[in-house]
Motif scaffolding. Structure first.
Motif, PDB file in Angstrom:
ATOM      1  N   GLN A  29       0.852  -1.173  -0.187  1.00  0.00           N
ATOM      2  CA  GLN A  29       0.078  -0.058   0.047  1.00  0.00           C
ATOM      3  C   GLN A  29       0.933   1.573   0.061  1.00  0.00           C
ATOM      4  O   GLN A  29       2.132   1.021   0.388  1.00  0.00           O
ATOM      5  CB  GLN A  29      -1.113  -0.107   1.084  1.00  0.00           C
ATOM      6  N   GLY A  30       0.389   2.315  -0.268  1.00  0.00           N
ATOM      7  CA  GLY A  30       0.980   3.774  -0.168  1.00  0.00           C
ATOM      8  C   GLY A  30       0.101   4.663  -0.396  1.00  0.00           C
ATOM      9  O   GLY A  30      -1.444   4.579  -0.713  1.00  0.00           O
ATOM     10  N   ASN A  31       0.458   5.827  -0.194  1.00  0.00           N
ATOM     11  CA  ASN A  31      -0.542   7.391  -0.276  1.00  0.00           C
ATOM     12  C   ASN A  31      -0.211   7.750  -1.876  1.00  0.00           C
ATOM     13  O   ASN A  31       0.742   8.020  -2.270  1.00  0.00           O
ATOM     14  CB  ASN A  31       0.024   8.279   0.530  1.00  0.00           C
ATOM     15  N   LYS A  32      -1.564   7.492  -2.802  1.00  0.00           N
ATOM     16  CA  LYS A  32      -1.374   8.092  -3.958  1.00  0.00           C
ATOM     17  C   LYS A  32      -2.034   9.535  -3.898  1.00  0.00           C
ATOM     18  O   LYS A  32      -3.195   9.339  -3.747  1.00  0.00           O
ATOM     19  CB  LYS A  32      -2.195   7.150  -4.881  1.00  0.00           C
ATOM     20  N   ASP A  33      -1.205  10.435  -4.196  1.00  0.00           N
ATOM     21  CA  ASP A  33      -1.693  11.732  -4.176  1.00  0.00           C
ATOM     22  C   ASP A  33      -2.356  12.074  -2.789  1.00  0.00           C
ATOM     23  O   ASP A  33      -3.373  12.595  -2.819  1.00  0.00           O
ATOM     24  CB  ASP A  33      -2.615  12.222  -5.451  1.00  0.00           C
ATOM     25  N   TYR A  34      -1.680  11.709  -1.992  1.00  0.00           N
ATOM     26  CA  TYR A  34      -2.038  11.845  -0.404  1.00  0.00           C
ATOM     27  C   TYR A  34      -3.513  10.853  -0.061  1.00  0.00           C
ATOM     28  O   TYR A  34      -4.152  11.546   0.794  1.00  0.00           O
ATOM     29  CB  TYR A  34      -2.202  13.295  -0.159  1.00  0.00           C
ATOM     30  N   ASN A  35      -3.820  10.079  -0.904  1.00  0.00           N
ATOM     31  CA  ASN A  35      -4.998   9.197  -0.581  1.00  0.00           C
ATOM     32  C   ASN A  35      -4.513   7.706  -0.448  1.00  0.00           C
ATOM     33  O   ASN A  35      -3.680   7.295  -1.315  1.00  0.00           O
ATOM     34  CB  ASN A  35      -6.109   9.484  -1.662  1.00  0.00           C
ATOM     35  N   LEU A  36      -5.089   7.030   0.423  1.00  0.00           N
ATOM     36  CA  LEU A  36      -4.773   5.802   0.722  1.00  0.00           C
ATOM     37  C   LEU A  36      -4.950   4.654  -0.615  1.00  0.00           C
ATOM     38  O   LEU A  36      -6.021   4.916  -1.129  1.00  0.00           O
ATOM     39  CB  LEU A  36      -5.268   4.914   1.894  1.00  0.00           C
ATOM     40  N   TRP A  37      -3.738   4.106  -1.150  1.00  0.00           N
ATOM     41  CA  TRP A  37      -4.142   3.352  -2.150  1.00  0.00           C
ATOM     42  C   TRP A  37      -3.629   1.849  -1.593  1.00  0.00           C
ATOM     43  O   TRP A  37      -2.362   1.929  -1.220  1.00  0.00           O
ATOM     44  CB  TRP A  37      -3.242   3.587  -3.271  1.00  0.00           C
ATOM     45  N   ARG A  38      -4.281   0.836  -1.790  1.00  0.00           N
ATOM     46  CA  ARG A  38      -3.974  -0.580  -1.324  1.00  0.00           C
ATOM     47  C   ARG A  38      -4.268  -1.563  -2.434  1.00  0.00           C
ATOM     48  O   ARG A  38      -5.193  -1.493  -3.192  1.00  0.00           O
ATOM     49  CB  ARG A  38      -4.902  -0.935  -0.134  1.00  0.00           C
ATOM     50  N   ALA A  39      -3.306  -2.365  -2.467  1.00  0.00           N
ATOM     51  CA  ALA A  39      -3.360  -3.508  -3.636  1.00  0.00           C
ATOM     52  C   ALA A  39      -3.890  -4.677  -3.052  1.00  0.00           C
ATOM     53  O   ALA A  39      -3.919  -4.816  -1.925  1.00  0.00           O
ATOM     54  CB  ALA A  39      -1.726  -3.894  -4.092  1.00  0.00           C
ATOM     55  N   THR A  40      -4.787  -5.205  -4.188  1.00  0.00           N
ATOM     56  CA  THR A  40      -5.341  -6.641  -3.770  1.00  0.00           C
ATOM     57  C   THR A  40      -4.688  -7.665  -4.141  1.00  0.00           C
ATOM     58  O   THR A  40      -4.796  -8.831  -3.699  1.00  0.00           O
ATOM     59  CB  THR A  40      -6.897  -6.518  -4.150  1.00  0.00           C
ATOM     60  N   TYR A  41      -3.545  -7.581  -4.914  1.00  0.00           N
ATOM     61  CA  TYR A  41      -2.709  -8.579  -5.460  1.00  0.00           C
ATOM     62  C   TYR A  41      -1.449  -8.216  -5.660  1.00  0.00           C
ATOM     63  O   TYR A  41      -1.109  -6.797  -5.930  1.00  0.00           O
ATOM     64  CB  TYR A  41      -3.401  -9.222  -6.675  1.00  0.00           C
ATOM     65  N   PHE A  42      -0.603  -8.712  -5.451  1.00  0.00           N
ATOM     66  CA  PHE A  42       0.850  -8.533  -5.428  1.00  0.00           C
ATOM     67  C   PHE A  42       1.964  -9.641  -5.573  1.00  0.00           C
ATOM     68  O   PHE A  42       1.532 -10.820  -4.941  1.00  0.00           O
ATOM     69  CB  PHE A  42       1.273  -7.553  -4.318  1.00  0.00           C
ATOM     70  N   ASN A  43       2.876  -9.494  -6.187  1.00  0.00           N
ATOM     71  CA  ASN A  43       3.934 -10.678  -6.412  1.00  0.00           C
ATOM     72  C   ASN A  43       5.315  -9.929  -6.925  1.00  0.00           C
ATOM     73  O   ASN A  43       5.317  -8.962  -7.322  1.00  0.00           O
ATOM     74  CB  ASN A  43       3.482 -11.892  -7.281  1.00  0.00           C
ATOM     75  N   ALA A  44       6.312 -10.803  -6.879  1.00  0.00           N
ATOM     76  CA  ALA A  44       7.551 -10.315  -7.437  1.00  0.00           C
ATOM     77  C   ALA A  44       8.149 -11.619  -8.337  1.00  0.00           C
ATOM     78  O   ALA A  44       8.014 -12.673  -7.986  1.00  0.00           O
ATOM     79  CB  ALA A  44       8.669  -9.879  -6.087  1.00  0.00           C
ATOM     80  N   THR A  45       8.845 -11.302  -9.129  1.00  0.00           N
ATOM     81  CA  THR A  45       9.726 -12.331  -9.923  1.00  0.00           C
ATOM     82  C   THR A  45      11.139 -11.980 -10.292  1.00  0.00           C
ATOM     83  O   THR A  45      11.568 -10.685 -10.103  1.00  0.00           O
ATOM     84  CB  THR A  45       9.095 -12.616 -11.243  1.00  0.00           C
TER      85      THR A  45
END
Length: 155
Positions: A29-45
């Motif tokens: 998650q992070g603050n996108k333009d000062y609003n909370l943005w949360r991912a529902t899926y994520f991974n790394a390769t």
């Protein structure tokens, strides 16, 4: 009577306390333009060349980080580095740290960064912040105070 009232007040106080702790393990998650943005899926390769690609998103938006290594450390995101961040919003507008901003927007673009704080077998943890621009450099999106925690590495 006072003892009964005191006992009743004590019981109500103890029973009304909630234990609604939510854990977000793993999370992105992070603050996108000062609003909370949360991912529902994520991974790394991790590619054969050692490059790391971290993908995250939700129903409407997605982002992809490309980093030169999975080792702990700070990686700069700008138009002059290999490491970059791409973000696609709900209108399918693509923003990238590889794009140079138009001089009418800013002469000195902020350089972003990804900090990998923990790299264990199978997961990555760290923080991020960046400003990304459209290909014409006229529009931007910014993320500050972003964090990814135990993002699974898939093969």
């Amino acid at each position: 009577m006072k003892k009964i009232a005191l006992l009743f007040l004590t019981m109500v106080t103890l029973l009304s306390c909630g234990n609604e702790v939510e854990f977000n393990t793993p999370g992105f998650q992070g603050n996108k333009d000062y609003n909370l943005w949360r991912a529902t899926y994520f991974n790394a390769t991790i590619g054969t060349n050692g490059m790391v690609t971290i993908t995250a998103g939700n129903n409407n938006e997605s982002m992809i980080f490309t980093v030169v290594s999975s080792n702990t450390g700070t990686y700069t995101l700008s138009d002059a580095t290999i490491s970059k961040a791409n973000f696609v919003d709900f209108n399918d507008t693509v923003y990238s740290t590889s794009n140079t901003p138009d001089p009418s927007v800013t002469i000195y673009p902020e350089i972003g960064e990804i900090v990998i704080t923990e790299s264990t077998p199978g997961t990555l943890t760290g923080t991020f912040r960046f400003n990304a621009f459209t290909s014409d450099g006229l529009n931007s999106v910014g993320f500050n105070e972003g964090v990814f925690y135990r993002v699974p590495i898939i093969n």
